[in-house]
Design an enzyme around this catalytic site. Sequence first.
Site, PDB file in Angstrom:
ATOM      1  CB  THR A 147       8.814  -2.028 -13.345  1.00 23.87           C
ATOM      2  OG1 THR A 147       7.577  -1.476 -12.914  1.00 23.87           O
ATOM      3  CG2 THR A 147       9.816  -1.929 -12.220  1.00 23.87           C
ATOM      4  CG  ASN A 172       3.301  -0.266   2.891  1.00 29.00           C
ATOM      5  OD1 ASN A 172       4.385   0.189   2.549  1.00 29.00           O
ATOM      6  ND2 ASN A 172       2.846  -1.377   2.379  1.00 29.00           N
ATOM      7  N   GLY A 173       1.984  -2.829   4.921  1.00 32.68           N
ATOM      8  CA  GLY A 173       2.670  -3.995   5.459  1.00 32.68           C
ATOM      9  C   GLY A 173       1.696  -5.112   5.748  1.00 32.68           C
ATOM     10  CB  CYS A 178      -0.874   0.012   1.236  1.00 27.80           C
ATOM     11  SG  CYS A 178      -1.859  -1.470   1.395  1.00 27.80           S
ATOM     12  CG  ASP A 196       9.213  -8.150 -16.564  1.00 30.74           C
ATOM     13  OD1 ASP A 196       9.319  -6.989 -16.114  1.00 30.74           O
ATOM     14  OD2 ASP A 196       8.119  -8.705 -16.723  1.00 30.74           O
ATOM     15  CG  ASP A 197      10.128  -5.828 -12.703  1.00 27.84           C
ATOM     16  OD1 ASP A 197       9.494  -5.251 -13.605  1.00 27.84           O
ATOM     17  OD2 ASP A 197       9.576  -6.542 -11.856  1.00 27.84           O
ATOM     18  N   GLY A 234      -1.006   0.784  -4.903  1.00 30.30           N
ATOM     19  CA  GLY A 234      -2.269   0.148  -4.540  1.00 30.30           C
ATOM     20  C   GLY A 234      -3.385   0.664  -5.409  1.00 30.30           C
ATOM     21  CE1 TYR A 263       5.526  -4.233 -10.781  1.00 32.37           C
ATOM     22  CE2 TYR A 263       4.878  -4.823  -8.558  1.00 32.37           C
ATOM     23  CZ  TYR A 263       4.540  -4.479  -9.849  1.00 32.37           C
ATOM     24  OH  TYR A 263       3.221  -4.366 -10.203  1.00 32.37           O
TER      25      TYR A 263
HETATM   26  O1  LIG Z   1       5.288 -12.914 -13.397  1.00 36.59           O
HETATM   27  P1  LIG Z   1       4.127 -12.024 -13.114  1.00 36.59           P
HETATM   28  O2  LIG Z   1       3.212 -12.639 -12.095  1.00 36.59           O
HETATM   29  O3  LIG Z   1       3.425 -11.580 -14.339  1.00 36.59           O
HETATM   30  O4  LIG Z   1       4.674 -10.731 -12.355  1.00 36.59           O
HETATM   31  C1  LIG Z   1       5.767  -9.994 -12.777  1.00 36.59           C
HETATM   32  C2  LIG Z   1       5.363  -8.854 -13.675  1.00 36.59           C
HETATM   33  O5  LIG Z   1       4.410  -7.990 -13.014  1.00 36.59           O
HETATM   34  C3  LIG Z   1       4.943  -6.686 -12.903  1.00 36.59           C
HETATM   35  O6  LIG Z   1       4.462  -5.826 -13.943  1.00 36.59           O
HETATM   36  P2  LIG Z   1       3.165  -4.903 -13.817  1.00 36.59           P
HETATM   37  O7  LIG Z   1       2.375  -5.009 -15.044  1.00 36.59           O
HETATM   38  O8  LIG Z   1       2.429  -5.182 -12.544  1.00 36.59           O
HETATM   39  O9  LIG Z   1       3.713  -3.424 -13.630  1.00 36.59           O
HETATM   40  P3  LIG Z   1       4.688  -2.486 -14.472  1.00 36.59           P
HETATM   41  O10 LIG Z   1       3.885  -1.877 -15.585  1.00 36.59           O
HETATM   42  O11 LIG Z   1       5.134  -1.482 -13.455  1.00 36.59           O
HETATM   43  O12 LIG Z   1       5.838  -3.279 -14.984  1.00 36.59           O
HETATM   44  C4  LIG Z   1       6.432  -6.845 -13.037  1.00 36.59           C
HETATM   45  O13 LIG Z   1       7.042  -5.664 -13.527  1.00 36.59           O
HETATM   46  C5  LIG Z   1       6.544  -7.972 -14.032  1.00 36.59           C
HETATM   47  O14 LIG Z   1       6.390  -7.492 -15.344  1.00 36.59           O
HETATM   48  N1  LIG Z   2      -0.102  -4.138   0.911  1.00 28.33           N
HETATM   49  C1  LIG Z   2      -0.313  -3.642   2.092  1.00 28.33           C
HETATM   50  O1  LIG Z   2       0.475  -2.891   2.625  1.00 28.33           O
HETATM   51  C2  LIG Z   2      -1.597  -4.107   2.745  1.00 28.33           C
HETATM   52  C3  LIG Z   2      -1.958  -3.493   4.091  1.00 28.33           C
HETATM   53  C4  LIG Z   2      -2.925  -4.368   4.866  1.00 28.33           C
HETATM   54  N2  LIG Z   2      -2.311  -5.603   5.248  1.00 28.33           N
HETATM   55  C5  LIG Z   2      -4.197  -4.615   4.053  1.00 28.33           C
HETATM   56  O2  LIG Z   2      -4.402  -5.706   3.560  1.00 28.33           O
HETATM   57  O3  LIG Z   2      -4.972  -3.698   3.890  1.00 28.33           O
HETATM   58 MG   LIG Z   3       6.053  -5.310 -15.423  1.00 29.94          MG
END
Ligand SMILES: O=P(O)(O)OC[C@H]1O[C@H](OP(=O)(O)OP(=O)(O)O)[C@H](O)[C@@H]1O
Ligand SMILES: NC(=O)CC[C@H](N)C(=O)O
Ligand SMILES: [Mg+2]
Length: 500
Positions: free
Chosen positions: A303, A101-102, A2, A365-366, A28, A257
């Site tokens: 990313t 957040n957490g 979050c 990819d990241d 989020g 990420y």
């Molecule tokens: O293996 P997966 O389960 O697919 O997860 C990994 C992917 O998800 C994220 O991208 P995302 O589209 O969420 O965000 P971005 O546009 O910031 O890269 C991350 O950057 C990878 O591309």
């Molecule tokens: N990703 C988060 O930081 C989640 C905060 C909290 N555990 C919720 O589920 O709302």
């Molecule tokens: Mg991505």
Amino acid sequence: MCGIIGILSNTPVNQEIYDGLLVLQHRGQDSAGMATSDGKRLYIRRKNGLVTDVFRKEHMKRLVGNMGVGHLRYPTAGGSSNSEAQPFYVNSPYGISLAHNGNLTNAHELKKELYKQDRRHINTSSDSEILLNIFAQELQKYKAYSVHPEEVFAAVEGVHKRCVGAYAVIAMITRDGIVGFRDPNGIRPLVLGKRESEQGTDYMLASESVALVTQGYAIVRDIEPGEAIFITKDGEVHTKQCSDKATYNSCIFEYVYFARPDSVIDKVYVHKARMRMGHNLAEKVMKVWPDHDIDVVIPIPDTSRTSALEMAITLGVPYREGYIKNRYIGRTFIMPGQKQRKKSVRRKLNPLDIEFKGKNVMLVDDSIVRGTTSKEIVQMARDSGAKNVYFASASPAIRYPNIYGIDMPAAKELIAHGRTEAEVAKEIGADRLVYQELDDLIDAITKGNSKLTQFDCSVFTGKYITGESESYFTDLEARRNDGKKKDKANMVAIDMSDTD
Ligand SMILES: O=P(O)(O)OC[C@H]1O[C@H](OP(=O)(O)OP(=O)(O)O)[C@H](O)[C@@H]1O
Ligand SMILES: NC(=O)CC[C@H](N)C(=O)O
Ligand SMILES: [Mg+2]
């Protein structure tokens, strides 16, 4: 993962919290919320949806006052209904609203304890409601008429003793000020900013520095692991280390990420850390595959762009944008269900055939988490006429669940769980796969701040700093796998949101 914001200003804060939340939207996408105070009364608006959907003009007009907290939710506990949107509020003592957040790993025990010992009822399945009540209970012990720093810090010490897991918190005490604290391992980030104006000094706390600088605040410093800060309504700033076991174990995935590249976390520029990840990854490719035949490096937006570009430069190979991202579709990984995630990869990324035709392409990819993105992307490259499709990940293989605020509760949903590198390559359909080494990933971050020596790397190593038992993971997987989440999605307790 979050996003949280807190502002104590000399002027109304509603617009600044709104703008700050917009800047942190990538943390989020499930719900957004804001609580403000004019020193006498609390005003609150929270609802499922993106920032632009949740706050309209009429809501903004009602959110009056010079202090407030804001939240963006990506659920890791409970469901995803309106009633679990944050900030949460409890009226005793003093009226506290809290943004978290957490993720707490002893939420279940704490919930029971809160009823048995403290007679506090928890109405949702959110761990953040539990965290708020623990803080409230600890603060209540002192029975002071108004809140002083000593009581706030003693309450945070109490939270540290009772809560296990990850928590970066911003809370507002309706008449008294803003409190921020970070868990003793500093897993989740929290940064303080300050802005001078003719009216005086304004303060802002946020998950990421980008939220501060875009509002004209200067970065003062990160809140330390275990530390708490109390900014009184009169603008006095008090801080104290509230744990005798505090160490830095920041979540490494923030750098990989979650965070925006233009943020600085624990003194490390995320952008530069990602550049170094790309550089180190290229060195690994040259080591394990000296006679590679890569024609072009192509990032998977968004990313991985930063690391892919640096990887191409180090390899001495051209960098090309081969996938065009639809800018109106959000992040796929933080969407709640696998069906939705899968569908949105195709809607979000479209290949430019001319960059693939007849070439050996290295897709970067990241991270590869569930493999949703990589599977689709590799297929798109083939459909666009690539000769060979190679894949590189700027982070190591993710084989273990995350329990600190990233919704990866089930090991079996992770594509690399129980699979070798070659098996993952086969699974995603790539001709070759290269993962970053963990030491090289760590090196990419510590080069920005040598004082950071330890990180939470549990998704790569399966080692958890808070020492959860085997049964915790079995239970978590049973409760929060993708199928279960679907059942819980619309579970509404008390719906405090407007219907529009
Ligand atoms: O293996 P997966 O389960 O697919 O997860 C990994 C992917 O998800 C994220 O991208 P995302 O589209 O969420 O965000 P971005 O546009 O910031 O890269 C991350 O950057 C990878 O591309
Ligand atoms: N990703 C988060 O930081 C989640 C905060 C909290 N555990 C919720 O589920 O709302
Ligand atoms: Mg991505």
